[in-house]
Design a protein around this motif. Structure first.
Motif, PDB file in Angstrom:
ATOM      1  N   ALA A 130       0.834  -1.209   0.000  1.00  0.00           N
ATOM      2  CA  ALA A 130       0.000   0.000   0.000  1.00  0.00           C
ATOM      3  C   ALA A 130       0.866   1.256   0.000  1.00  0.00           C
ATOM      4  O   ALA A 130       0.609   2.204  -0.754  1.00  0.00           O
ATOM      5  CB  ALA A 130      -0.925  -0.008   1.217  1.00  0.00           C
ATOM      6  N   ALA A 131       1.907   1.260   0.845  1.00  0.00           N
ATOM      7  CA  ALA A 131       2.780   2.434   0.923  1.00  0.00           C
ATOM      8  C   ALA A 131       3.479   2.686  -0.403  1.00  0.00           C
ATOM      9  O   ALA A 131       3.605   3.834  -0.857  1.00  0.00           O
ATOM     10  CB  ALA A 131       3.808   2.241   2.041  1.00  0.00           C
ATOM     11  N   ALA A 132       3.938   1.609  -1.059  1.00  0.00           N
ATOM     12  CA  ALA A 132       4.624   1.762  -2.339  1.00  0.00           C
ATOM     13  C   ALA A 132       3.681   2.283  -3.415  1.00  0.00           C
ATOM     14  O   ALA A 132       4.025   3.194  -4.179  1.00  0.00           O
ATOM     15  CB  ALA A 132       5.227   0.425  -2.764  1.00  0.00           C
ATOM     16  N   VAL A 133       2.475   1.718  -3.485  1.00  0.00           N
ATOM     17  CA  VAL A 133       1.519   2.130  -4.520  1.00  0.00           C
ATOM     18  C   VAL A 133       1.018   3.549  -4.266  1.00  0.00           C
ATOM     19  O   VAL A 133       0.872   4.342  -5.200  1.00  0.00           O
ATOM     20  CB  VAL A 133       0.343   1.134  -4.590  1.00  0.00           C
ATOM     21  N   LEU A 134       0.772   3.891  -3.009  1.00  0.00           N
ATOM     22  CA  LEU A 134       0.347   5.257  -2.694  1.00  0.00           C
ATOM     23  C   LEU A 134       1.422   6.262  -3.098  1.00  0.00           C
ATOM     24  O   LEU A 134       1.127   7.314  -3.671  1.00  0.00           O
ATOM     25  CB  LEU A 134       0.041   5.383  -1.201  1.00  0.00           C
TER      26      LEU A 134
END
Length: 512
Positions: A481-485
């Motif tokens: 999630a952190a990478a995609v955000l």
């Protein structure tokens, strides 16, 4: 007589306690009284305390009271070893011995052994029995109440995985309508921490959490202690082992637990998330497809925890890490994030088959619709994740994250659905989660995710992973999630519409 049977607090004034000065009237501390009140009201209680608060004596009083108040049944105490368990039984027996003659006459002794003390009731008996944390003893029994004393320290005796397995075997021994009480001082992030952080405060519906009510008593709960004296004692303990003072004499739950020195996430960041970001969900739900759309049915055992429902003016991301289903030792996990605020709004955790997990993600995606349509799904693509991605494509889900890869040989940019974890992309995702946790940009609501993060370590080979006996499904879900955000915030494209069904159909068992 009726008053004594009605409450352990009513029994206490008739008893005395062993002190260094000899026998003295049993006068309960406020934290002891509060603990007994909570245990009396709730069938599942988890307690966290500073040391030397007298909780073991308080629970021995409770065990004795149950032997007096209930004609049949057993109260079992499980603790570090057999000697410690026998000492608990001795405390209950000693309290009884200090009682008045009328108490002894009305409730005579039925059993008096090192590991068992019982009270006779006409044609029956009621007892308190002692068991060690190790071994299999007590596993086939059914108890009125189980007291797991110094639960967090069991791992020092029998190891972390064995302690978790032992606790898992003990919990089912509680009879229907019985009590489960788990209390301890802290000893790092462990199973006791998991239970405590997922529990709710007294006065809140336990079904919102894990079914437990929690109670914390800090170092100042012992009469006579002052802030100055506590700080002095903490300094002495820290001189022997840095951080030990806060663990043994905590003022807040967050500082009671200490992360492993190998943890790749900053302890201060994890503590800050626990204190300021994590919170109990508004409820647990199962998602169901209907003719009118996706419905969320409240369920105590629901796989989805929800903190916020969808706002049509916002946009949402669902990151996911998949497992092999019921036959796997690992779990599947998902986290729903508000793309605009980077705040977590929902979470899933369970062991569905890959195809079923894909269906759950589709339902969640349509439930959390925003201004751009259904939520963007970003499932891990490795191993069983291939089956999840294939099912999403087969169902023509309209928003699936696509990962870019530059092929050095052809000079072309390639796209693939889902998040493939290579040595490089895994480090990118973990680094994004580290940054989001440290700078406060990620609003992680799920305390159990923080627990996993605290156990995510680098043993020295440069390959961060869950410590032995742990899981990393929540960690990797939030890392994706952190990478995609971060990728989306940088203005890079993240989705395309699936235009054709994927064949062949995958196996619901293997995910391939």
């Amino acid at each position: 007589m009726r008053a004594v049977i009605a409450s352990p607090l009513a029994l206490a004034p008739y008893l005395e306690i062993e002190t260094i000065r000899g026998l003295e009237p049993l006068v309960l501390f406020d934290s002891q009284r509060r603990l007994l009140q909570i245990v009396r009201r709730h069938p599942r209680v988890v307690g966290l305390k500073a040391r030397q608060l007298g909780w073991t004596w308080g629970l021995a009083l409770f065990a004795l009271w149950e032997c007096i108040a209930y004609p049949v049944g057993e109260t079992a105490v499980f603790t570090l070893d057999q000697d410690e368990a026998n000492k608990f039984v001795w405390r209950a027996k000693r309290l009884y011995e200090t009682g008045p003659d009328w108490l002894h006459g009305a409730f005579p002794v039925a059993t008096d052994k090192a590991d068992t003390f019982g009270i006779r009731h006409h044609n029956s008996a009621s007892s308190v029995v002692a068991y060690p944390a190790s071994g299999e003893s007590g596993r086939s029994r059914t108890f009125r109440t189980v007291i797991a004393d110094e639960r967090a320290r069991w791992k020092r005796k029998i190891g972390g995985p064995a302690a978790a397995q032992r606790m898992g075997a003990i919990r089912p021994t509680v009879a229907d309508g019985g009590r489960m009480v788990e209390v301890s001082t802290a000893d790092g992030y462990d199973g006791h921490y998991d239970t405590f952080m997922a529990a709710v405060e007294d006065g809140t519906d336990p079904a919102i959490g894990n079914g437990y009510v929690r109670y914390f008593a800090n170092a100042l709960a012992r009469p006579g202690r002052t802030m100055e004296s506590v700080l002095r004692e903490r300094a002495k303990l820290d001189a022997d082992e840095p951080g030990l003072g806060a663990q043994e004499l905590p003022l807040t739950p967050a500082e009671a637990f200490r992360a492993s020195g190998l943890c790749i996430f900053a302890k201060d960041a994890l503590d800050d998330l626990l204190e300021h970001s994590c919170r109990p969900p508004i409820g647990r739900y199962d998602l169901r497809k209907t003719a009118a759309g996706v419905m969320a049915d409240p369920s105590v055992a629901g796989g989805w925890q929800v903190w916020e429902w969808a706002d049509p003016q916002r946009d949402y991301l669902i990151a996911a890490d998949s497992s092999g289903g019921h036959a796997s030792s690992d779990y599947s996990a998902a986290a729903v994030y508000d793309v605009d605020s980077w705040a977590q709004v929902a979470a899933y955790h369970g062991r569905p088959e890959p195809r079923d997990f894909a269906r759950f993600l589709v339902r969640a995606g349509w439930l959390w619709q925003g201004r751009k349509g259904p939520a963007l799904l970003a499932p891990e693509r490795n191993n069983h994740g291939e089956g999840v991605v294939a099912t999403l494509l087969e169902r023509r889900y309209p928003r699936i994250y696509q990962q870019e890869r530059f092929d050095q040989r052809t000079g072309k940019v390639e796209h693939a659905h889902g998040y493939m974890q290579t040595q490089h992309t895994r480090h990118v995702a973990i680094a994004a989660l580290q940054a989001g946790a440290s700078d406060g940009s990620l609003g992680i609501r799920d305390a159990e995710a923080i627990v996993e993060m605290s156990r995510f370590v680098d043993p020295g080979d440069g390959k961060p992973r869950a410590e032995e006996g742990g899981n990393d499904d929540r960690v990797m879900t939030h890392a994706i999630a952190a990478a995609v955000l971060g990728y989306a915030r940088a203005g890079r494209p993240t989705t395309v519409r699936a235009t054709s069904a994927y064949r062949p159909r995958v196996s619901a068992k293997t995910g391939y």
